[in-house]
Design an enzyme around this catalytic site. Structure first.
Site, PDB file in Angstrom:
ATOM      1  N   TYR A 299       0.862  -1.192   0.000  1.00  0.00           N
ATOM      2  CA  TYR A 299       0.000   0.000   0.000  1.00  0.00           C
ATOM      3  C   TYR A 299       0.898   1.241   0.000  1.00  0.00           C
ATOM      4  CZ  TYR A 299      -2.978  -3.655   2.095  1.00  0.00           C
ATOM      5  OH  TYR A 299      -3.621  -4.826   2.393  1.00  0.00           O
ATOM      6  N   CYS A 403      -4.051   3.463  10.788  1.00  0.00           N
ATOM      7  CA  CYS A 403      -4.843   4.637  11.140  1.00  0.00           C
ATOM      8  C   CYS A 403      -6.136   4.262  11.832  1.00  0.00           C
ATOM      9  CB  CYS A 403      -5.119   5.488   9.906  1.00  0.00           C
ATOM     10  SG  CYS A 403      -6.069   4.621   8.645  1.00  0.00           S
TER      11      CYS A 403
END
Length: 447
Positions: A299, A403
């Site tokens: 990612y 996150c």
């Protein structure tokens, strides 16, 4: 004003009604008194009413509040919004954004600053509590956690007093009458505001809060660390242009610059990219790191964290960064040109890992077992499919940037079940006055 990681902007069909349907008036449910007990994931707090769990917004643990019930999920739980504070916590302060204050009707409270009424130090304690609880319940890990503020040296101009002035990207929605503002909290109704205090100073000056943009969907404000801030009007139809003609910006992190599309993903806090760069560099265990191994950056976006590893371990680094967004991959290839052994691949991470496991010969498998894998997944986390493919390759160490604390805890639990252990963890308050934060974890393969 917080936004999901790598979210894809929704597209509306031609001719769709452009006015958002406002939430019903604040008279739907009963007003009840609640003793607020603790924080829950998602920026709300837990209370009980007649034996039923109630998730209440705009409160602080220890308070007594009057709250209006907005959703009743049968006997499972209710949701409510504080309408009056009957006994305030010592941690309550005047909201940093007046338009999001409990003094405003809930339907008119600006969204995106749901912790703005809480003292900064207490905000961080609450975030740490959410991560600690999630790791214990889902990851099987009992660990003391601190959520740290960003080093002021990495975020010039950002207030350390009240946690304002940090957002370098702001989206203002456009209402049916052309007026602009944020969505109300937990709603798609646009509310008028006179300020955007979480934005960096140049965006606060640029924000067209009293103007109208009839026919537009949104107004984006972008303040890169290199060059001038920009105001971009977003239409309902996706603009089509040649790939090379899309507007780009540059972001500076330390001595290195990164090019990316203006509407591409980048961390929104002025000091976030530098903070995560430093954290990844510090959490990688040099005793387990082999620059010649088949190291991966999953990612990877435009190459920020692959570059962090390269700057830490030198130009002999071999690393492959994988990203589903083709434009980001193009930029990553250019941004990582300093390292001959770096390459950028466009593809879904689960598919890339599956193909890698299927095609790798004995030599490549050995280099994969010696590898360090950095992964920075979207808010939903890596998930079972990616975890299982990683475990099949069995890299020495994983450095996981997260996150979402619940997604991280879930994935830590999956990895621990499959022979990895949580070796280190750091957490940072990259979204002050919201419930969001970032954590960086290192997991190592148990020999």
């Amino acid at each position: 004003m917080a936004e999901p990681r790598r979210s894809r902007r929704s597209r509306r069909p031609a001719g769709a009604d452009r006015a958002r349907t406002p939430r019903p008036p604040d008279v739907d449910g009963p007003v009840i008194e609640l003793e607020v007990e603790r924080v829950a994931h998602g920026g709300v707090f837990v209370a009980h009413h007649e034996g039923r769990v109630v998730f209440v917004a705009d409160a602080v643990p220890g308070e007594l509040v009057a709250a209006r019930v907005t959703d009743r999920h049968r006997d499972r739980f209710w949701r409510a919004e504080t309408v009056e504070v009957l006994r305030a916590s010592a941690d309550r302060r005047a909201h940093v954004w007046a338009e999001a204050s409990v003094d405003r009707a809930p339907s008119l409270r600006a969204g995106g600053a749901e912790f703005g009424h809480i003292a900064l130090a207490r905000q961080r304690e609450l975030k740490a509590e959410v991560l600690r609880d999630a790791l214990a319940r889902m990851g099987g890990v009992d660990r003391d956690i601190r959520v740290l503020p960003i080093d002021p040296a990495l975020a010039p101009g950002v207030s350390t007093e009240d946690g304002t002035g940090w957002r370098t990207r702001v989206r203002l929605q456009v209402a049916g009458d052309g007026s602009v503002g944020p969505y109300a909290a937990r709603s798609h109704a646009v509310v008028p505001v006179a300020s955007v205090p979480l934005a960096v100073a140049e965006l606060a000056r640029l924000a067209p809060l009293g103007e109208r943009f009839p026919g537009a969907r949104a107004v984006d404000l972008v303040a890169p660390s290199v060059g001038d801030a920009a105001l971009v009007v977003v239409g309902w139809e996706r603009e089509r242009m040649p790939r090379g003609a899309r507007p780009t910006i540059e972001e500076q992190v330390g001595d290195r610059r990164f090019r990316l599309d203006r509407d591409g993903f980048w961390q929104v806090h002025r000091g976030a990219a530098a903070t995560l760069t430093r954290a990844v560099q510090e959490l990688v265990d040099p005793g387990l790191f082999d620059p010649r191994a088949a190291n991966l950056d999953l990612y990877g976006g435009v190459g920020l964290l692959a570059a962090a590893v390269g700057d830490r371990f030198g130009d002999t680094l071999r690393i492959t960064t994988v990203e589903a967004d083709a434009r980001a991959t193009e930029h990553a290839g250019a941004n990582l040109a300093d390292w001959v052994g770096a390459r950028a691949v466009t593809g879904r991470v689960d598919r890339f890992l599956g193909e890698l496991a299927a095609s790798a010969g004995p030599g490549e498998r050995a280099r994969l077992r010696d590898a360090t894998v950095v992964l920075d997944p979207p808010r939903s986390g890596a998930g079972r499919a990616v975890v299982e493919r990683l475990v099949e390759l069995r890299p020495r160490q994983l450095v996981y940037v997260a996150c979402d604390p619940v997604a991280l805890a879930r994935d830590v639990g999956l990895l621990r079940e499959r022979g990895y252990e949580l070796a280190d963890l750091a957490a940072f308050d990259l979204f002050p006055n919201t419930h969001h934060f970032e954590a960086v974890a290192r997991l190592t393969a148990i020999v």
